[in-house]
Enzyme design. Structure first.
Site, PDB file in Angstrom:
ATOM      1  N   GLY A  29     112.402  54.153   8.900  1.00 58.77           N
ATOM      2  CA  GLY A  29     111.397  54.166   9.958  1.00 58.77           C
ATOM      3  C   GLY A  29     110.020  54.383   9.368  1.00 58.77           C
ATOM      4  N   GLN A  67     101.276  56.683   9.196  1.00 56.28           N
ATOM      5  CA  GLN A  67     101.644  56.940   7.790  1.00 56.28           C
ATOM      6  C   GLN A  67     100.978  55.963   6.824  1.00 56.28           C
ATOM      7  OE1 GLN A  67     106.022  57.009   8.926  1.00 56.28           O
ATOM      8  NE2 GLN A  67     106.023  58.388   7.167  1.00 56.28           N
ATOM      9  N   CYS A  99     111.717  61.497   5.222  1.00 54.95           N
ATOM     10  CA  CYS A  99     110.467  60.906   5.677  1.00 54.95           C
ATOM     11  C   CYS A  99     109.752  60.298   4.476  1.00 54.95           C
ATOM     12  CB  CYS A  99     109.602  61.998   6.305  1.00 54.95           C
ATOM     13  SG  CYS A  99     108.010  61.412   6.879  1.00 54.95           S
ATOM     14  N   LEU A 100     109.226  59.087   4.633  1.00 57.20           N
ATOM     15  CA  LEU A 100     108.541  58.446   3.502  1.00 57.20           C
ATOM     16  C   LEU A 100     107.276  59.210   3.100  1.00 57.20           C
ATOM     17  CD1 LEU A 100     108.880  54.611   4.241  1.00 57.20           C
ATOM     18  CD2 LEU A 100     110.217  56.032   2.678  1.00 57.20           C
ATOM     19  N   HIS A 107     111.274  61.268  15.688  1.00 58.56           N
ATOM     20  CA  HIS A 107     110.570  61.540  14.428  1.00 58.56           C
ATOM     21  C   HIS A 107     109.302  60.679  14.324  1.00 58.56           C
ATOM     22  CE1 HIS A 107     110.596  62.329   9.924  1.00 58.56           C
ATOM     23  NE2 HIS A 107     109.817  61.268   9.998  1.00 58.56           N
ATOM     24  N   GLU A 108     109.452  59.395  14.645  1.00 57.73           N
ATOM     25  CA  GLU A 108     108.306  58.484  14.501  1.00 57.73           C
ATOM     26  C   GLU A 108     107.243  58.739  15.571  1.00 57.73           C
ATOM     27  OE1 GLU A 108     108.162  57.064  11.743  1.00 57.73           O
ATOM     28  OE2 GLU A 108     110.272  57.187  11.200  1.00 57.73           O
ATOM     29  N   HIS A 146     105.073  61.437  14.511  1.00 56.58           N
ATOM     30  CA  HIS A 146     104.015  60.970  13.601  1.00 56.58           C
ATOM     31  C   HIS A 146     102.808  60.477  14.395  1.00 56.58           C
ATOM     32  CE1 HIS A 146     105.583  61.250   9.561  1.00 56.58           C
ATOM     33  NE2 HIS A 146     106.676  60.572   9.841  1.00 56.58           N
TER      34      HIS A 146
END
Ligand code: NI
Length: 168
Positions: free
Chosen positions: A46, A51, A93-94, A135-136, A139
């Site tokens: 994701g 990000q 997470c990236l 989660h996204e 962000h």
């Protein structure tokens, strides 16, 4: 297409709040293509526009397994409409590579979003997809998963990340 650079925690730009997408124009379509290339390059499941330092409410996901065909999902202006139950989710997470954080999430969610053609959809989901959507969307609201941890643990992760991404 172009690969974009991903911001890493504790970059302050991860705490900006994303704005709604008003028109899905060529710029937005290109951004989605670039986000897709970036997510696949880093082997993520994701990615939120925040990000890659774009403050727009766009998230992309691909939850397919390694030996399954790719299944890219694009959610523009996603918004959670209802939530049922609680579940502990362990999330990578990236923006925090190598760190997995346990987060209390809603088990079943219903959310709405626009697709790339601007059509509105409503979806109910649970499991990995529900966790990933939460989660996204976090962000997009400027929240990173580590912020659910104690200040002590957050500081440890901050130090680790600063060491990992020290400019050479
Ligand atoms: Ni993330």
């Amino acid at each position: 297409m172009a690969r974009l650079s991903v911001l890493h925690f504790p970059d302050k730009r991860l705490h900006l709040k994303a704005h709604e997408v008003e028109v899905i124009d060529e710029g937005i379509q290109q951004l989605i293509k670039d986000m897709t290339e970036t997510m696949y390059y880093y082997d993520g499941i994701g990615l939120a526009a925040i990000q890659v330092n774009v403050q727009k409410r766009i998230i992309i996901m691909d939850l397919s397994g390694n030996d399954e065909p790719k299944n890219l999902m694009v959610f523009i202006n996603p918004e959670i409409l209802s939530r049922i139950g609680k579940v502990i989710s362990e999330e990578g997470c990236l923006s925090i590579p190598g760190i997995y954080v346990k987060v209390l999430r809603d088990e079943v969610i219903q959310f709405k979003y626009l697709d790339i053609q601007g059509q509105e959809h409503k979806v109910e989901c649970k499991g990995l997809m529900a966790m990933c959507v939460q989660h996204e969307i976090d962000h997009l609201d400027g929240k990173v998963s580590v912020e659910y941890l104690s200040p002590l643990k957050q500081n440890l992760i901050k130090k680790k990340m600063k060491k990992l991404f020290k400019p050479v």
